[in-house]
Design an enzyme around this catalytic site. Structure first.
Site: not given
Length: 585
Positions: A40, A95, A319
């Site tokens: 950071y 997914k 799929n």
């Protein structure tokens, strides 16, 4: 397990021990103050300034290149319908899980609370700089078509609505192979499509791209056959309107060659199946209940080639065979879109893979004794470890050839190895050994080639160019098994007990006798030994007719190693024999 038990199990799975299915994991060290100052402030300013100079540096210094957004508004979730964005989140997380475990792609799932097309598109466009690709999911038709079309035009990263194209790609690969088995040409077959949603429209378009003719296609929606004299058809439905004067599914199925179901459960009857042509191809893909029960269908027609969306039947149109690997290939060449060429490359890669010898771990995973290309195996299984090394390269290559790749791949072998390493789905030692073996294939005697698993191993070594197999065993049994697993290569088959091998057997017996006669071996006993496959195999190596032996599948260790020690012996200066065991976990 009862329906209630399954429900509770599913709820507990999602809730415990941590709610949800995915999380963010750091990829850099963060233990010390120095690490944090690099991660950071102030260290992070340096990559920020480099990206400001050249926006493409975002792929170099951030996770954008391996990050996909799975985005939905929850208007067409699985078989659940319009359940809203929050209720769709478990599916989107799922997914994301599949993207990660199958292709090592990171995912943020994003649920958008709008059904307005313009607002949805604007939302996705505004967040697109975060991602390397956009996977649209569970958006109802016809809005899904407009959303995908505009986002593909307006964004410079890959965008794909998986409900449309995922099912289309997998089912097209399956259809190509099914028609090959049925000995039919795609340009000649009559196709019935039950359903006119996003998936059905996309599937039918892709079948046309594969060669199907529009005049041979009949599509149905909830009102019946989509005819060109019907009023108020959407643009997409009008695209497939027929001029045939028929109204019902029953009429459409008469003499049809192919049925594609993306609609409702149990709408196909046995009588409809019987009215189809010989060797019908039936893809009943409604989930979880298909258009016709699998067992009922195969009991009705012995010649049927059947696929469903279910994992408990052969030929699952899933799929997961497509989207992780298509995005993997697209991301790896920084494609600006997923185009028709890339989708067709995935179709061809999946179709081709189904015809190749199946690794044994796939048979084990699916409790099969042998998977071979045929009526019950027309598409690869989702857990086939070869998918990661076959589909993404095909997609990436198509992206390059069609001009949408910004980072072309030059070393394809290195790329394939990197894909395998992503998932740890292969072993570095094994890959090294295979690579070395392929550079100079050796003649390997498979001493128990009349055993199915041994013969399949020989088939794989032959098909992959790892070795030149020599098959030892009962010739009739080997030939029969080769026919079963479609191993039709021109390889040497030797039956040590056959009179066909008499000359070589006598030569081996004499050599064995010369070597062992001072240990009490007679010429008669030597001839008898040469009828035993392990002695025969060892002599093949000893006499230079082969380079190596694989044996021990069905016999114990002492009976296998004794002939090797007696015949091959030790190298000069070696006083002790040792074995090496490699355990792969």
């Amino acid at each position: 397990m009862s329906k209630q038990s399954k429900r509770i199990e599913a709820l507990v799975y999602h809730a415990k021990p941590t709610p949800g299915k995915i999380k963010v994991v750091p990829t850099k060290k963060y233990a010390s103050q120095r690490d944090l100052s690099l991660a950071y402030s102030p260290g992070v300013a340096e990559p920020c300034l480099e990206i400001e100079k050249d926006v493409n540096n975002v792929y170099k210094y951030t996770a954008k290149g391996n990050l996909v957004a799975v985005i939905s508004n929850g208007t067409a979730v699985l078989g659940l319908g319009n359940i809203g964005p929050e209720a769709s989140k478990p599916v989107m997380e799922g997914k994301g899980l599949l993207f990660k475990i199958f292709a090592d792609i990171d995912v943020f799932d994003i649920e958008v609370d709008t059904e307005d097309v313009d607002a949805f598109i604007e939302t996705v466009k505004n967040i697109a700089p975060t991602f390397g690709g956009i996977n649209l999911e569970d958006i109802k038709a016809p809005e899904a078509f407009e959303i995908e079309r505009r986002l593909k035009e307006e964004l410079d990263i890959p965008v794909m609505h998986d409900d449309q194209h995922g099912t289309a790609i997998i089912s097209a690969a399956a259809l190509i192979n099914a028609l090959e088995i049925a000995e039919k040409k795609i340009e000649d077959v009559k196709i019935v499509v039950s359903g006119a949603g996003a998936a059905a429209i996309s599937c039918t378009r892709l079948y046309q791209a594969c060669g199907a003719r529009r005049e041979n296609i009949v599509m149905l929606d909830s009102k019946g056959v989509i005819r060109d004299d019907r009023d108020n058809l959407t643009t997409q439905k009008a695209e497939f309107a027929t001029d045939r004067k028929i109204d019902t599914l029953t009429e459409a199925m008469e003499n049809a060659d192919v049925f594609i179901g993306l609609s409702q459960p149990d709408i196909v009857t046995p009588e409809m199946l019987k009215s189809m042509s010989a060797n019908p191809v039936v893809f009943a893909m409604a989930n979880p209940v298909p258009e016709i029960n699998y067992q009922l269908a195969i009991d009705t027609r012995e010649d049927i080639i059947m696929a469903t969306g279910r994992s408990d039947h052969p030929n699952q149109v899933n799929n997961v065979l497509g989207f992780p690997f298509i995005f993997r290939g697209a991301l790896d060449v920084r494609a600006t879109k997923i185009n028709e060429e890339m989708k067709m490359a995935a179709v061809k890669a999946l179709s081709k893979l189904a015809k190749e010898a199946v690794p044994e771990q796939v048979n084990i995973a699916y409790a099969e004794t042998r998977l071979t290309f045929g009526k019950d195996y027309i598409i690869p299984k989702p857990f086939d470890p070869r998918l990661i090394a076959e589909v993404p390269p095909a997609v990436a290559k198509a992206a390059m050839e069609s001009g949408v790749a910004q980072e072309p791949i030059e070393d394809w072998d290195r790329y394939k190895n990197s894909l395998l390493e992503r998932l740890g789905s292969d072993n570095k030692l094994v890959r090294m050994l295979l690579s070395r073996a392929k550079t100079n294939p050796k003649r390997v005697v498979f001493a128990e080639a009349d055993q199915l698993d041994v013969l399949k191993a020989a088939q794989i070594t032959h098909d992959e160019g790892v070795a030149i197999p020599i098959l030892l065993g009962r010739k009739d049994a080997i030939v029969k098994l080769m026919d079963e697993i479609e191993f039709d290569a021109d390889v040497q088959i030797i039956d040590p007990k056959s009179d066909e091998e008499l000359e070589r057997k006598n030569r081996y017996a004499k050599a064995y006798w010369e070597k062992r006669k001072r240990q009490g071996v007679t010429i008669y006993s030597a001839e008898k030994k040469m009828r035993e496959r392990n002695y025969y195999a060892a002599m093949m190596v000893n006499e230079g007719d082969a380079d190596a032996v694989i044996t021990g599948y069905s016999r114990n260790y002492p009976s296998v190693v004794k002939p090797m020690l007696e015949l091959i012996g030790m190298a000069e200066g070696v006083a002790r024999v040792a074995t090496t065991n490699v355990m792969m976990t």
